[in-house]
Design a protein around this motif. Structure first.
Motif, mmCIF file in Angstrom:
data_model
loop_
_atom_site.group_PDB
_atom_site.id
_atom_site.type_symbol
_atom_site.label_atom_id
_atom_site.label_comp_id
_atom_site.label_asym_id
_atom_site.label_seq_id
_atom_site.Cartn_x
_atom_site.Cartn_y
_atom_site.Cartn_z
ATOM 1 N N LEU A 218 0.789 -1.274 -0.073
ATOM 2 C CA LEU A 218 0.024 -0.080 -0.116
ATOM 3 C C LEU A 218 0.828 1.353 0.026
ATOM 4 C CD1 LEU A 218 -2.876 -0.679 2.677
ATOM 5 C CD2 LEU A 218 -3.192 -0.637 -0.054
ATOM 6 N N GLU A 219 2.111 1.352 0.563
ATOM 7 C CA GLU A 219 2.813 2.308 0.800
ATOM 8 C C GLU A 219 4.253 2.241 0.611
ATOM 9 O OE1 GLU A 219 2.887 6.333 3.876
ATOM 10 O OE2 GLU A 219 2.587 4.281 4.543
ATOM 11 N N PRO A 220 4.809 1.735 -0.353
ATOM 12 C CA PRO A 220 6.288 1.384 -0.779
ATOM 13 C C PRO A 220 7.083 2.462 -0.353
ATOM 14 C CG PRO A 220 4.921 1.613 -2.829
ATOM 15 C CD PRO A 220 3.890 1.811 -1.721
ATOM 16 N N ALA A 221 6.602 3.773 -0.351
ATOM 17 C CA ALA A 221 7.592 4.770 -0.247
ATOM 18 C C ALA A 221 8.004 5.170 1.163
ATOM 19 C CB ALA A 221 7.026 6.100 -0.825
ATOM 20 N N ASN A 222 7.121 4.616 2.117
ATOM 21 C CA ASN A 222 7.368 4.543 3.466
ATOM 22 C C ASN A 222 8.433 3.618 4.174
ATOM 23 O OD1 ASN A 222 7.368 4.890 6.234
ATOM 24 N ND2 ASN A 222 5.039 4.725 6.589
ATOM 25 N N LEU A 223 9.590 3.936 4.726
ATOM 26 C CA LEU A 223 10.653 3.107 5.041
ATOM 27 C C LEU A 223 10.123 2.117 6.057
ATOM 28 C CD1 LEU A 223 13.600 2.225 5.419
ATOM 29 C CD2 LEU A 223 13.594 3.957 7.166
ATOM 30 N N LEU A 224 9.055 2.490 6.936
ATOM 31 C CA LEU A 224 8.748 1.652 7.798
ATOM 32 C C LEU A 224 7.785 0.572 7.326
ATOM 33 C CD1 LEU A 224 7.885 3.878 11.083
ATOM 34 C CD2 LEU A 224 10.147 2.965 10.179
ATOM 35 N N SER A 225 7.208 0.818 6.336
ATOM 36 C CA SER A 225 6.465 -0.507 5.700
ATOM 37 C C SER A 225 7.388 -1.794 5.282
ATOM 38 C CB SER A 225 5.718 0.073 4.497
ATOM 39 O OG SER A 225 6.470 0.242 3.225
ATOM 40 N N TRP A 226 8.614 -1.116 4.947
ATOM 41 C CA TRP A 226 9.517 -2.464 4.696
ATOM 42 C C TRP A 226 10.137 -3.033 5.714
ATOM 43 C CZ3 TRP A 226 9.153 -4.167 -0.122
ATOM 44 C CH2 TRP A 226 8.517 -3.493 -0.898
ATOM 45 N N LEU A 227 10.399 -2.014 6.751
ATOM 46 C CA LEU A 227 11.147 -2.697 7.990
ATOM 47 C C LEU A 227 10.129 -3.674 8.709
ATOM 48 C CD1 LEU A 227 12.793 0.645 9.256
ATOM 49 C CD2 LEU A 227 13.741 -1.305 7.870
ATOM 50 N N ALA A 228 8.814 -3.291 8.631
ATOM 51 C CA ALA A 228 7.781 -4.039 9.174
ATOM 52 C C ALA A 228 7.909 -5.698 8.720
ATOM 53 C CB ALA A 228 6.319 -3.724 8.913
ATOM 54 N N LEU A 229 8.724 -5.820 7.541
ATOM 55 C CA LEU A 229 8.787 -7.271 7.022
ATOM 56 C C LEU A 229 9.629 -8.038 7.868
ATOM 57 C CD1 LEU A 229 8.922 -6.503 3.455
ATOM 58 C CD2 LEU A 229 7.017 -7.442 4.530
ATOM 59 N N LEU A 230 10.553 -7.164 8.571
ATOM 60 C CA LEU A 230 11.476 -8.000 9.430
ATOM 61 C C LEU A 230 10.985 -8.340 10.905
ATOM 62 C CD1 LEU A 230 14.891 -5.877 8.747
ATOM 63 C CD2 LEU A 230 14.113 -8.007 7.903
ATOM 64 N N ARG A 231 9.712 -7.814 11.272
ATOM 65 C CA ARG A 231 9.144 -8.094 12.276
ATOM 66 C C ARG A 231 8.247 -9.376 12.480
ATOM 67 N NH1 ARG A 231 12.197 -5.543 15.773
ATOM 68 N NH2 ARG A 231 10.809 -6.009 17.320
ATOM 69 N N ASP A 232 8.918 -10.349 13.338
ATOM 70 C CA ASP A 232 8.036 -11.520 13.729
ATOM 71 C C ASP A 232 6.713 -11.433 14.872
ATOM 72 O OD1 ASP A 232 6.935 -13.933 14.520
ATOM 73 O OD2 ASP A 232 8.871 -15.044 14.222
ATOM 74 N N PRO A 233 5.408 -11.181 14.467
ATOM 75 C CA PRO A 233 4.454 -10.715 15.539
ATOM 76 C C PRO A 233 4.628 -11.714 16.471
ATOM 77 C CG PRO A 233 3.567 -11.608 13.416
ATOM 78 C CD PRO A 233 5.108 -11.238 13.107
ATOM 79 N N GLY A 234 4.991 -12.971 16.462
ATOM 80 C CA GLY A 234 4.870 -13.832 17.418
ATOM 81 C C GLY A 234 6.138 -13.756 18.566
ATOM 82 N N ALA A 235 7.311 -13.628 17.771
ATOM 83 C CA ALA A 235 8.550 -13.721 18.659
ATOM 84 C C ALA A 235 8.979 -12.134 19.160
ATOM 85 C CB ALA A 235 9.778 -14.287 18.148
#
Length: 441
Positions: A218-235
């Motif tokens: 939805l928002e590829p220009a936002n840095l944090l949208s990419w960094l979110a991919l590194l987060r594991d919501p479980g761990a």
């Protein structure tokens, strides 16, 4: 209903971010890796559910020293009052007796913990949260939450509905509100709704969470949208298996860093009721801290995973990290800029050319930090006057962003960045660490 705050503070939200920055401002010496990392790390691990734990990053004056003779007067005036009577009296005169008694109770909890060598700051905070004064504030906060959820539901737009669910929804059921937020994000094209849903996932098997990649679509220009991919919501730990891909995409696509804290300021500040004051304002400010503290800041720390903790750095990696740090420095919050500085400084030994660009930014950060420290060390006006002013600051932060608001204040006051930075480097008196005299915020 008590808002369930499962996530950890990545720092921010205006009230809690300011605490972390003030803490940094009180430390002696230069901003170096260990110090800045400690500020960010302590802020990142502070449980959001306790306003005390966030404020433990700063050291306020004691309630007894702020109001000489307070304990003796209270002992006389409280004779014959049971817990319910005491709470009622505090509510009836919040700006006078109520705030003073609230702080006396909190200070007593911290003093008992200090006297008990096995006592801890966290234990004192837990005890303080069980005082009659804490109950008064919690009840007022529940009323504010109810009013806000009702107002947001009446608006009915997706963003308002999402914020309402972030507050626990009309039924106050956190599990159900998380499920509704996930469902709302699946049907909304507003990246803020997706970002909030990523911050408020359902417990395992409780509902279907949205995909982590939805934000970057939805928002590829936002840095944090990419960094979110590194987060594991479980761990809750960075996913290092995707680090190279995320760094490449972030460097190629990202043009800015947006946590959506500013937009949350805007929504929440629009719910303020001008005619209310005293206890209601304190409850609003505490609820701001709860709601805003968890928004998107946990993604910021993953920059260090990408650009500082994965040596060696070849030319391509340096170029990508430089682009990522530029986007992070553009953010609205102090925390984004702090992490950009920490990461850039960690790259100096291998990339000394970076100093020319980042040293001036370091001086600017030092000036902002010292400005905030000095403002905190000389509070003006009675407690309820200060909380009204802080509520105005929340409105202004919605307009300018948290960093922009502070810079606007400094400009209006004719602040000298060079002088402030020099004072910060000389080392101001350390900010103390017992509970604040006006800690009800």
């Amino acid at each position: 209903m008590k808002v369930k705050l499962r996530h950890r503070l990545g720092a921010g939200a205006l009230l809690l971010l300011v605490a972390a920055v003030w803490w940094a401002g009180g430390e002696r010496g230069r901003l170096h890796d260990a110090q800045a990392a400690r500020v960010a790390s302590e802020a990142a691990s502070a449980p959001m559910g306790s306003a005390v734990s966030a404020r433990a990053l700063v050291r306020p004056a004691s309630a007894a020293s702020a109001v000489p003779g307070l304990e003796a007067r209270n002992t006389e005036s409280l004779e014959g009052l049971d817990r319910a009577g005491l709470k009622q009296r505090m509510k009836a005169d919040w700006c006078g007796f109520g705030v003073a008694e609230f702080n006396r109770q909190r200070q007593a909890a911290y003093d008992r913990a200090k006297a008990n060598r096995s006592g801890t700051q966290a234990g004192a905070a837990d005890e303080a949260e069980g005082t009659p004064g804490a109950e008064v504030l919690a009840e007022a906060q529940a009323e504010v939450r109810r009013r806000w959820v009702q107002a947001l539901a009446q608006r009915g737009d997706p963003r308002s509905r999402a914020v309402a669910e972030l507050l626990g929804g009309a039924d106050g059921d956190d599990a159900k509100s998380s499920a509704r937020l996930q469902a709302l994000a699946r049907t909304s094209s507003d990246p803020m709704v997706t970002a909030m849903a990523l911050q408020r996932p359902c417990e395992p098997h409780a509902c279907a969470n949205i995909e982590m990649s939805q934000w970057s679509r939805l928002e590829p220009a936002n840095l944090l949208s990419w960094l979110a991919l590194l987060r594991d919501p479980g761990a809750g730990e960075p996913r290092r298996d995707q680090a190279d891909y995320v760094l490449e995409r972030a460097a190629s696509e990202a043009r800015y860093s947006r946590t959506y804290a500013r937009e949350l300021f805007e929504v929440l500040s629009s719910l303020q009721e001008a005619g209310r004051g005293g206890l209601a304002v304190d409850a609003e400010l505490k609820l701001y801290g709860h709601v805003l503290a968890g928004q998107m800041f946990d993604h910021v720390g993953t920059v260090r995973t990408l650009c500082r903790e994965t040596p060696p750095m070849d030319v391509t990696t340096v170029q990508r990290c430089t682009a990522v740090l530029e986007a992070l420095w553009s953010g609205d919050t102090t925390l984004e800029r702090l992490f950009a500085l920490v990461t850039a400084k960690g790259m100096f030994p291998a990339q000394p050319a970076l100093r020319a660009r980042w040293d001036p930014r370091l001086r600017e950060y030092e000036a902002v930090t010292e400005w905030r420290r000095e403002q905190m060390s000389s509070p003006k006006g009675a407690h309820c006057e200060r909380t009204i002013e802080m509520r105005k600051t929340v409105r202004q932060a919605a307009e300018h962003g948290e960093w922009g608001q502070v810079r606007a204040e400094m400009q209006a006051a004719g602040a000298d960045d060079a002088a402030l930075s020099a004072r910060w480097r000389r080392g101001a008196d350390p900010v103390a660490s017992s509970p604040p005299a006006s800690s009800v915020r």
